[in-house]
Design a protein around this motif. Structure first.
Motif, PDB file in Angstrom:
ATOM      1  N   ARG A  40       0.805  -1.218   0.000  1.00  0.00           N
ATOM      2  CA  ARG A  40       0.000   0.000   0.000  1.00  0.00           C
ATOM      3  C   ARG A  40       0.839   1.270   0.000  1.00  0.00           C
ATOM      4  N   ARG A 213     -15.034   0.221  -1.060  1.00  0.00           N
ATOM      5  CA  ARG A 213     -14.421   1.181  -1.979  1.00  0.00           C
ATOM      6  C   ARG A 213     -14.742   0.771  -3.413  1.00  0.00           C
ATOM      7  N   TYR A 256      -4.688   3.188  -3.091  1.00  0.00           N
ATOM      8  CA  TYR A 256      -5.428   3.023  -1.836  1.00  0.00           C
ATOM      9  C   TYR A 256      -4.871   3.978  -0.789  1.00  0.00           C
TER      10      TYR A 256
END
Length: 429
Positions: A40, A213, A256
């Motif tokens: 991430r 999401r 993200y």
């Protein structure tokens, strides 16, 4: 009054995955940049991307799980004037100095199935070395779990992420540490969600829960809606709900954890708005991010946000935030320009936390005195030199924090405390 910090930071990362560095002319990689990124912390243009099409994945006879490993380490040398960290004294003249290991993160991620992946990250709960706030020295610190999450992609329009993850209704609170433009995150974007003893009982901006999401309108619109634990004293407290929408007017942005600057690789104009609420606490905010070419010399990066938050005025409920989070507004802005040929990026930064409390939030104290004492500002500027983009760079920055300090006459004097950082970053993956 001013204080100074010399800071050296190292970021080191390893990954067993293929990595593509996007350029504005690389159309193929731009199209694949929105796919699953296991680690991430990586900005989009450095992130591991799967170039296999969805059709090819579906037609594959056998799926082979993959694993990705990485690490992020920040180290610095520092000299900081007493009072900068918030323990304000009218006569604070001493400087704390020494060496510290600031971040030491181990990143582990993997593709478990065609649509399921996980990400896990550790970190230090406090720096090893000199603690700037009190001048003591930590010689060792046991690592903690920072992120631990599982993601399942039902479709491009709907994904679920469960576990420990960054939680915020604004962009800066959702940025990864490896892609910042300024020397660090903002001071006021999520100050009540940093530690276990914070009002929202966070873990360096993280919380446990489930987050939905997805992307709509040809990936131009992103939404996030999550339910998290938040502050929980007896297992019966109301859940924390956080939502956000972001509109991309230029290229889609599917990180993200967002990037803070893209060094000429971006064509981004994003506007976002969101909310964060639990019990009597709520936080409403909006932000804008621009990263695109500006003239022949290079590219501009602008990141700005506004937030209104309050713990409410209900003092009768045991789940009330009235005495924990005073009513306030927060303004934040940072602006930088990346010169392509020289690989230099000067930037400036401003933050303002303006407390305007209600009488129910301050007890017996006068709201005017409380507001003055708790309000503060941050000014900063810096110059980054990128040897090889985010992989290796050198950063020089100066940041000053401004407080209002009560004097013997009952009035307030404005005091500023500064820090100077010289930071080097390594990011290898």
């Amino acid at each position: 009054m001013k204080r100074f910090i010399l800071c050296v930071s190292a970021v080191i990362g390893l990954s067993y995955s293929t990595v593509y560095a996007l350029t504005p002319d690389d159309k193929k990689d731009k199209k694949t940049a929105g796919r699953v990124r296991i680690l991430r912390e990586l900005p989009a243009y450095l992130a591991p991307v799967d170039t296999t099409s969805k059709k090819e994945m579906q037609e594959a006879e056998e799926f082979k799980p993959s694993i990705h490993l990485g690490a992020i380490v920040h180290m610095f040398a520092s000299a900081e004037q007493s009072g900068f960290g918030g323990t304000v004294s009218a006569d604070a003249k001493d400087w704390n100095k020494g060496f510290s290991l600031y971040r030491a993160r181990v990143l582990v991620g993997g593709q478990l199935s065609k649509k399921g992946s996980f990400f896990m990250e550790t970190d230090l709960p406090s720096p090893i070395g000199v603690q700037l706030s009190n001048g003591t020295k930590n010689v060792k610190v046991a690592p903690i779990i920072l992120d631990a999450q599982y993601e399942y992609d039902f479709s491009n329009a709907f994904q679920l992420i469960a576990g420990m993850q960054l939680v915020s209704n604004n962009r800066n609170g959702l940025q990864g540490a490896a892609g910042l433009m300024a020397n660090d995150f903002t001071y006021f974007q999520y100050p009540y969600n940093m530690f276990g003893n914070s009002p929202l009982q966070g873990n360096f901006g993280r919380d446990l829960g489930v987050n939905a999401r997805g992307f709509l309108l040809k990936d131009k619109l992103e939404y996030r809606l999550g339910v998290f634990t938040g502050r929980n004293m007896d297992g019966q407290a109301p859940l924390r709900i956080v939502g956000r929408v972001a509109c991309n007017f230029l290229d889609p942005e599917k990180d993200y954890y967002y990037a803070g600057t893209k060094l000429g690789n971006g064509n981004t104009f994003a506007w976002g708005a969101g909310f964060d609420t639990q019990g009597s606490y709520y936080n409403l905010g909006t932000d804008v991010f621009i990263d695109k070419k500006a003239g022949k010399a290079g590219s501009v990066t602008l990141n700005a946000a506004f937030q209104y938050m309050t713990g409410g005025t209900n003092i009768n409920s045991k789940y009330s935030f009235a005495g924990l989070i005073p009513q306030q507004t927060v303004q934040f802005a940072e602006l930088g320009y990346y010169f392509t040929k020289s690989r230099l990026q000067p930037w400036v930064r401003y933050e303002n936390q303006n407390i305007s409390s209600k009488k129910e939030q301050v007890g017996s104290e006068l709201t005017s005195s409380f507001d003055k004492a708790k309000s503060s500002k941050v000014y900063g500027a810096g110059l980054n030199y990128f040897f090889a983009g985010n992989t290796t760079n050198l950063r020089l920055s100066y940041v000053a924090r401004q407080y209002n300090i009560a004097n013997s006459n009952g009035n307030f004097n404005t005091k500023s405390y500064g820090q100077l950082w010289l930071q080097v970053q390594f990011f290898i993956f």
